[in-house]
Write an enzyme that holds these catalytic residues in place. Structure first.
Site, PDB file in Angstrom:
ATOM      1  N   HIS A 137       0.984  -1.066   0.045  1.00 53.09           N
ATOM      2  CA  HIS A 137      -0.117  -0.012   0.029  1.00 53.09           C
ATOM      3  C   HIS A 137       0.762   1.484  -0.009  1.00 53.09           C
ATOM      4  CE1 HIS A 137      -4.072  -1.643   0.101  1.00 53.09           C
ATOM      5  NE2 HIS A 137      -3.734  -2.310   0.951  1.00 53.09           N
ATOM      6  N   ASP A 167       0.145   6.572  -4.018  1.00 56.00           N
ATOM      7  CA  ASP A 167      -1.081   6.157  -5.050  1.00 56.00           C
ATOM      8  C   ASP A 167      -1.125   7.531  -6.077  1.00 56.00           C
ATOM      9  OD1 ASP A 167      -1.512   4.193  -3.552  1.00 56.00           O
ATOM     10  OD2 ASP A 167      -3.185   4.710  -2.406  1.00 56.00           O
TER      11      ASP A 167
END
Length: 384
Positions: A137, A167
């Site tokens: 992540h 991200d």
């Protein structure tokens, strides 16, 4: 007409990196068809906060898109997707490497059906290499590339970043950049291509100064000791007498000299390279002597690169943002509730106008989702 009008995007992505990338494409005029699981769709649909049972974050990231629900374990579903891929200009996916190929939807499977297809894969570590299939992540990508080690608290320990840098900065924006370049190249060659967007390695471009230090042989700055991570008193957070925080970024000498004069810093502390810790302590002492309101009045109209730290709610009410109409666009939830749309870094001339809504799960499953009228079909709600 928006610059991407007529471009058809098939979107298999979920959560943040891919959906933000395809939102940017949709805002620039592309027709985006979101492919979702029948049992709940994109996991972010269930996230909070919600209004009328609908996820606000999903709506912000998916306004103006279409949704079809497809069981990718069903051969009929795979056949449906292949027919859409044959019509598409761009495909975006962010499964682990190898998943799309196992489904029969890899680039090599679809290229014979559509040689003009631009196939964009977003992943943590890229489509090959020893880490390609490792789960991760945002935080773990920051840790792996060396960025997390650069920022630290006063004890020298890494701190959690306030935003999803990998991200967005390593995934969404590079994906859009490369898709646009691929579209330009296709105009010249007539051929599509495969794009491999690896979030972790894309973060290296965010660290030009630390990289320069490493490549020079000097080595990376110690945690919390870089120019922008706590190594200079000119760039940091200071607290007023009432506890309110101020961000100081008086890096250049002309800003620093004026800043020191305004706060009344003792002259022997102005040379912050001689004893940075003593200068930092002096600045802290000065800030602690006045309230936030006093400091705001003192800094008003001065070129010193100082801002009071505001929370997000206060920032959204900033008259500067209002003057620039940052929150003017709207998104409608499937149930009809209306909210300001997610502000995006697109020039107004390149964006679609009017309010649009987020799609209900599978609302376009039984239609031909790429066959929109030029006005955008029922994804638009016209404002008056």
């Amino acid at each position: 007409m928006p610059p991407l009008s007529g471009i058809r995007v098939l979107d298999f992505s979920t959560l943040l990196p891919g959906p933000l990338a395809t939102l940017l494409l949709a805002e620039a005029g592309a027709t985006v068809v979101k492919v979702e699981r029948p049992d709940g769709g994109d996991r972010i649909r269930a996230s909070r906060p919600q209004r009328d049972g609908e996820s606000i974050q999903f709506a912000l990231l998916n306004r103006g898109k279409k949704s079809i629900s497809v069981d990718l374990k069903d051969p009929a579903g795979i056949a449906r997707v292949k027919r859409l891929a044959a019509e598409a200009d761009v495909l975006v996916e962010q499964f682990r490497p190898g998943v799309m190929a196992r489904l029969g939807l890899g680039y090599e499977d679809l290229r014979p059906l559509n040689p003009r297809l631009i196939y964009c894969s977003i992943s943590g570590f890229g489509q090959d290499g020893p880490l390609a299939r490792v789960a991760g992540h945002d935080l773990t990508y920051l840790a792996r590339c060396g960025m997390l080690a650069l920022g630290a608290d006063e004890s020298g320990r890494p701190v959690l970043p306030p935003g999803q840098i990998a991200d967005i900065g390593g995934g969404s924006y590079p994906a859009v950049l490369n898709i646009l370049l691929a579209l330009l190249q296709r105009d010249r060659t007539g051929e599509g291509c495969r794009l491999d967007v690896a979030m972790t390695e894309n973060l290296l471009a965010w660290m030009a100064r630390p990289l320069a230090m490493v490549l020079s042989g000097e080595g990376p700055p110690a945690p919390g000791r870089g120019r922008h991570t706590g190594g200079t008193p000119r760039y940091g957070i200071y607290h007023a007498a009432d506890g309110e925080a101020f961000a100081v970024a008086a890096l250049e000498d002309r800003f620093w000299r004026r800043f020191c004069a305004l706060i009344g810093l003792e002259p022997q502390l102005h040379d912050d390279e001689r004893d940075p810790q003593a200068t930092r302590a002096g600045v802290r002492h000065c800030f602690a002597g006045r309230t936030a309101a006093d400091w705001e009045r003192l800094f008003a109209g001065e070129d010193v690169c100082v801002e009071r730290v505001r929370d997000l709610a206060a920032a959204l009410e900033d008259p500067h943002f209002a003057a620039r109409r940052v929150l003017e666009a709207s998104v409608f939830l499937p149930g009809g509730a209306r909210l300001p749309a997610l502000p995006l870094p697109l020039a107004p001339a390149f964006r679609q106008q009017g309010a649009r809504r987020a799609p209900a799960l599978g609302e376009s499953t039984d239609s031909a989702p790429f066959n929109f009228p030029e006005t955008g079909g029922d994804s638009h709600v016209h404002e008056h």
